[in-house]
Design an enzyme around this catalytic site. Sequence first.
Site: not given
Ligand SMILES: NC(=O)c1ccc[n+]([C@@H]2O[C@H](COP(=O)([O-])OP(=O)(O)OC[C@H]3O[C@@H](n4cnc5c(N)ncnc54)[C@H](OP(=O)(O)O)[C@@H]3O)[C@@H](O)[C@H]2O)c1
Length: 275
Positions: A20-24, A27, A167
């Site tokens: 889930t959430g694989g567009t960036s 994921g 969060y």
């Molecule tokens: N980056 C960090 O430093 C960090 C640290 C700890 C944990 N995390 C966790 O890592 C995970 C991935 O985040 P990321 O940093 O890789 O961020 P990201 O690049 O912003 O990716 C987030 C992904 O989630 C998707 N998404 C968001 N809301 C959604 C929804 N309601 N339904 C389906 N898809 C949804 C987005 O796709 P669309 O926008 O296309 O829907 C996107 O593919 C998250 O759970 C985040 O809390 C991140």
Amino acid sequence: MNDNTPDTAPEFHDRVVLITGGTSGMGLATARLLLDGGAHVVVTGRDEARLQRTAAQLAQASDGGARLLTVRADAASTADLDRLVSVVGDRHGRLDGVFANAGVGVFQPAAEVREEDFDHVVGVNFKGVFFTVQKSLPLLDASRGGASVVINASWTLHRGMAHAPVYAASKAAVHNLTRTLGSDLAGRGIRINSVSPGYIVTEMFRSVVPDPADREPLRAEVPLGRLGGAEDVAETVAFLLSPRSSYITGQDIGVDGGLVTVIPSVLNTSSTPAA
Ligand SMILES: NC(=O)c1ccc[n+]([C@@H]2O[C@H](COP(=O)([O-])OP(=O)(O)OC[C@H]3O[C@@H](n4cnc5c(N)ncnc54)[C@H](OP(=O)(O)O)[C@@H]3O)[C@@H](O)[C@H]2O)c1
């Protein structure tokens, strides 16, 4: 193949994994890694045009799209999750793994949190993860070396950070799920673990820390001396999804360069006495 022939099939050959959430971010990096390993991958996101761009980005890794399925589904919507599972069932008939990764961050001091912010974050990060796992259960098939679920949690569940009250609590909630569901699902042959990424440079991170100059103090907090990349997390997720981690369930693995558990060394090593 006789007993002396090495098995050269890629690690995820013929395995079916939902991300889930694989567009960036993490994921997308995980999707690419699993596709390279031979998997069939189902990727979700909220926006059809963005999903199509993702499919184009992954075309080579997915054999021209033959091993990739993109499905528009909001993780916070149980109706979307029902439709997602139905589409995956029609296409593959089973799942070997799930990466419940979709997450959102709304970062503000507790005094400024509005009810809609609370509902949005909890809706995607907690409710969304719970129902992603629950609704995948009928498809999760443990007959081929065990099924595996990985939840994307966060370092913020382990260490307090101002501006992340909802969060961080949503991530603590899903961390707890790995334990309760670890017990619940073990009898079905399904393992479930979480990863707790640290500072990982993705779109989410860039939106919170847009100015690269503001990232230097964060980098200095990380004992391994660098911010993380999405690929760092993808490697750990792939391990947890694979049979290589077949005796691990109910655990959380920090992928944070030591951020949560150790402090950067402040001693000049040349003057440190030998231990
Ligand atoms: N980056 C960090 O430093 C960090 C640290 C700890 C944990 N995390 C966790 O890592 C995970 C991935 O985040 P990321 O940093 O890789 O961020 P990201 O690049 O912003 O990716 C987030 C992904 O989630 C998707 N998404 C968001 N809301 C959604 C929804 N309601 N339904 C389906 N898809 C949804 C987005 O796709 P669309 O926008 O296309 O829907 C996107 O593919 C998250 O759970 C985040 O809390 C991140």
